[in-house]
Design a protein around this motif. Structure first.
Motif, PDB file in Angstrom:
ATOM      1  N   UNK A  50      45.277  47.594  47.127  1.00  0.00           N
ATOM      2  CA  UNK A  50      44.693  48.304  45.989  1.00  0.00           C
ATOM      3  C   UNK A  50      43.916  49.535  46.447  1.00  0.00           C
ATOM      4  N   UNK A  51      43.174  49.401  47.564  1.00  0.00           N
ATOM      5  CA  UNK A  51      42.409  50.540  48.085  1.00  0.00           C
ATOM      6  C   UNK A  51      43.331  51.654  48.565  1.00  0.00           C
ATOM      7  N   UNK A  52      44.471  51.302  49.153  1.00  0.00           N
ATOM      8  CA  UNK A  52      45.413  52.322  49.610  1.00  0.00           C
ATOM      9  C   UNK A  52      45.912  53.152  48.436  1.00  0.00           C
ATOM     10  N   UNK A  53      46.262  52.496  47.343  1.00  0.00           N
ATOM     11  CA  UNK A  53      46.712  53.231  46.156  1.00  0.00           C
ATOM     12  C   UNK A  53      45.577  54.039  45.552  1.00  0.00           C
ATOM     13  N   UNK A  54      44.382  53.430  45.480  1.00  0.00           N
ATOM     14  CA  UNK A  54      43.255  54.067  44.802  1.00  0.00           C
ATOM     15  C   UNK A  54      42.749  55.303  45.526  1.00  0.00           C
ATOM     16  N   UNK A  55      42.788  55.283  46.869  1.00  0.00           N
ATOM     17  CA  UNK A  55      42.223  56.418  47.604  1.00  0.00           C
ATOM     18  C   UNK A  55      43.025  57.696  47.326  1.00  0.00           C
ATOM     19  N   UNK A  56      44.326  57.564  47.167  1.00  0.00           N
ATOM     20  CA  UNK A  56      45.136  58.735  46.835  1.00  0.00           C
ATOM     21  C   UNK A  56      44.861  59.204  45.409  1.00  0.00           C
ATOM     22  N   UNK A 211      51.815  52.546  49.226  1.00  0.00           N
ATOM     23  CA  UNK A 211      52.171  53.968  49.110  1.00  0.00           C
ATOM     24  C   UNK A 211      52.995  54.224  47.854  1.00  0.00           C
ATOM     25  N   UNK A 212      53.844  53.265  47.472  1.00  0.00           N
ATOM     26  CA  UNK A 212      54.602  53.409  46.221  1.00  0.00           C
ATOM     27  C   UNK A 212      53.666  53.409  45.021  1.00  0.00           C
ATOM     28  N   UNK A 213      52.695  52.508  45.056  1.00  0.00           N
ATOM     29  CA  UNK A 213      51.708  52.464  43.980  1.00  0.00           C
ATOM     30  C   UNK A 213      50.853  53.727  43.964  1.00  0.00           C
ATOM     31  N   UNK A 214      50.592  54.276  45.154  1.00  0.00           N
ATOM     32  CA  UNK A 214      49.771  55.485  45.248  1.00  0.00           C
ATOM     33  C   UNK A 214      50.414  56.653  44.520  1.00  0.00           C
ATOM     34  N   UNK A 215      51.752  56.769  44.617  1.00  0.00           N
ATOM     35  CA  UNK A 215      52.436  57.871  43.941  1.00  0.00           C
ATOM     36  C   UNK A 215      52.214  57.809  42.433  1.00  0.00           C
ATOM     37  N   UNK A 216      52.304  56.612  41.872  1.00  0.00           N
ATOM     38  CA  UNK A 216      52.074  56.456  40.428  1.00  0.00           C
ATOM     39  C   UNK A 216      50.596  56.625  40.094  1.00  0.00           C
ATOM     40  N   UNK A 217      49.732  56.177  40.980  1.00  0.00           N
ATOM     41  CA  UNK A 217      48.294  56.330  40.771  1.00  0.00           C
ATOM     42  C   UNK A 217      47.916  57.804  40.704  1.00  0.00           C
ATOM     43  N   UNK A 218      48.522  58.615  41.578  1.00  0.00           N
ATOM     44  CA  UNK A 218      48.263  60.053  41.575  1.00  0.00           C
ATOM     45  C   UNK A 218      48.709  60.672  40.252  1.00  0.00           C
ATOM     46  N   UNK A 219      49.900  60.278  39.776  1.00  0.00           N
ATOM     47  CA  UNK A 219      50.413  60.831  38.519  1.00  0.00           C
ATOM     48  C   UNK A 219      49.465  60.524  37.368  1.00  0.00           C
ATOM     49  N   UNK A 220      49.009  59.267  37.288  1.00  0.00           N
ATOM     50  CA  UNK A 220      48.076  58.904  36.232  1.00  0.00           C
ATOM     51  C   UNK A 220      46.745  59.618  36.366  1.00  0.00           C
ATOM     52  N   UNK A 221      46.280  59.782  37.610  1.00  0.00           N
ATOM     53  CA  UNK A 221      45.001  60.448  37.843  1.00  0.00           C
ATOM     54  C   UNK A 221      45.038  61.908  37.429  1.00  0.00           C
ATOM     55  N   UNK A 222      46.146  62.580  37.679  1.00  0.00           N
ATOM     56  CA  UNK A 222      46.257  63.978  37.297  1.00  0.00           C
ATOM     57  C   UNK A 222      46.186  64.149  35.780  1.00  0.00           C
ATOM     58  N   UNK A 223      46.880  63.284  35.066  1.00  0.00           N
ATOM     59  CA  UNK A 223      46.839  63.341  33.596  1.00  0.00           C
ATOM     60  C   UNK A 223      45.429  63.042  33.100  1.00  0.00           C
ATOM     61  N   UNK A 224      44.796  62.011  33.669  1.00  0.00           N
ATOM     62  CA  UNK A 224      43.457  61.633  33.234  1.00  0.00           C
ATOM     63  C   UNK A 224      42.420  62.707  33.485  1.00  0.00           C
ATOM     64  N   UNK A 225      42.464  63.342  34.667  1.00  0.00           N
ATOM     65  CA  UNK A 225      41.491  64.390  34.980  1.00  0.00           C
ATOM     66  C   UNK A 225      41.623  65.566  34.023  1.00  0.00           C
TER      67      UNK A 225
END
Length: 268
Positions: A50-56, A211-225
C-alpha cells in the motif's frame, strides 16, 4: 489472483489516489481491498505494498498542486516537517508489529470524533487562510505534530494520515483547506517514503503489484488535485467530512463488531 480481483484492486487504487489528493484517507479503500484479495498474507506485506502505491500518488498530487501555483506553501513548516516525517514514519513502521492496533483504535476514534465535531461546529474553519505569516509557536507546533506525531502514526497504522495532516495544518497554522491539502501531500510523501523504506528492507513489499497499483493511484491523484484546486475549500471541506465519518465508521466496526451477537446463534 484472478483478473477480476486485479481490476478491483486497480479501481480501488485509482479511487484511493483521488481521495488522498483531495483530503487524504485513501488507505481506507486500498488497504482493506488488499486484505480481502490476500487474506492469508502478512499484514506488514500489505502495508508495504500500500505504501509503494501511495508514495507515487501523493508525490504526483504534490507536484500537481505546486504546478497550479497561487497557493501558500509555508516552507518553514513543510520542509522541516517532511524531513522529520521520514524518520517518524520509519520509526512507526519499525514498531508496526510490536504495538497492537486494538490499543490505538479507541484513541484514534476519540480524536476523529473531536475533529468531526470541530469541523461541523465551525463552518468557517479552513474556508480562508489566516492573514499574515504564522508565528514561531504555531510553526514549531505544526512541525512537531505533523513531522513527529502524525508521521509516527502513519508508519504504525496508516489510514487517515493525510486527513490528520490537513486538519493539523488548518487548525494550527490557519491555512485554508486547499493550501493545507497541498502542504499535506508533501509531508505525506515523506511519511510514505519513510515507512516504505522500512517495509522494503524487511522484504514486505509486493513490487510488481504495488507498481501496477501506483500507476492507477497517480491517475486518481492527478484528477483529485485538479478538482481540489478548481472547486476550492468548500469542496475539500465536504470531502473531509465524508472521509472522517467513513474512517470513524470503519474503526467503530472493527472495535465493536466482535461484541455483536451472532444472528444465527441467536436463532438456535
Amino acid at each position: 489472483m484472478g483478473a477480476d480481483t486485479l481490476l478491483v484492486l486497480l479501481a480501488a487504487a485509482a479511487a484511493a489516489g483521488w481521495i488522498d489528493a483531495v483530503v487524504g484517507g485513501g488507505g481506507l479503500l486500498l488497504l482493506p481491498a488488499l486484505m480481502v484479495a490476500f487474506p492469508d498474507a502478512p499484514v506488514a506485506r500489505l502495508l508495504g505494498t500500500n505504501k509503494l502505491a501511495a508514495v507515487f500518488g501523493t508525490a504526483s498530487a504534490a507536484a500537481a498542486f505546486v504546478r497550479r501555483g497561487g497557493l501558500r506553501l509555508e516552507p518553514r513548516i513543510v520542509w522541516p516537517a517532511a524531513g522529520l516525517a521520514l524518520l517518524g514514519a520509519g520509526a512507526g513502521a519499525a514498531l508496526a508489529g510490536a504495538i497492537s492496533s486494538d490499543a490505538l483504535r479507541p484513541i484514534v476514534m476519540a480524536v476523529l470524533a473531536l475533529v468531526l465535531a470541530i469541523v461541523v461546529a465551525r463552518p468557517s474553519l479552513g474556508a480562508s487562510s489566516r492573514p499574515g505569516p504564522p508565528g514561531r509557536g504555531r510553526i514549531v507546533a505544526a512541525v512537531a505534530v505533523a513531522g513527529c506525531g502524525i508521521a509516527f502514526y502513519d508508519g504504525l497504522v496508516g489510514p487517515g494520515t493525510g486527513t490528520f495532516l490537513v486538519l493539523a495544518l488548518t487548525g494550527i497554522v490557519g491555512m485554508d483547506f486547499v493550501e493545507a491539502s497541498a502542504s499535506a501531500k508533501i509531508v505525506n510523501t515523506a511519511t510514505n517514503l519513510g515507512a516504505l523504506a522500512v517495509f522494503a528492507s524487511n522484504g514486505d513489499v509486493l513490487w510488481l503489484l504495488g507498481l501496477s497499483l501506483a500507476a492507477c493511484n497517480i491517475a486518481g491523484a492527478q484528477v483529485g488535485a485538479r478538482m481540489a484546486v478548481r472547486r476550492g475549500a468548500g469542496f475539500v471541506r465536504g470531502v473531509l467530512v465524508v472521509v472522517v465519518v467513513a474512517l470513524l465508521a470503519k474503526l467503530a466496526w472493527e472495535q465493536f463488531s466482535g461484541m455483536l451477537p451472532d444472528p444465527l446463534s441467536a436463532l438456535l
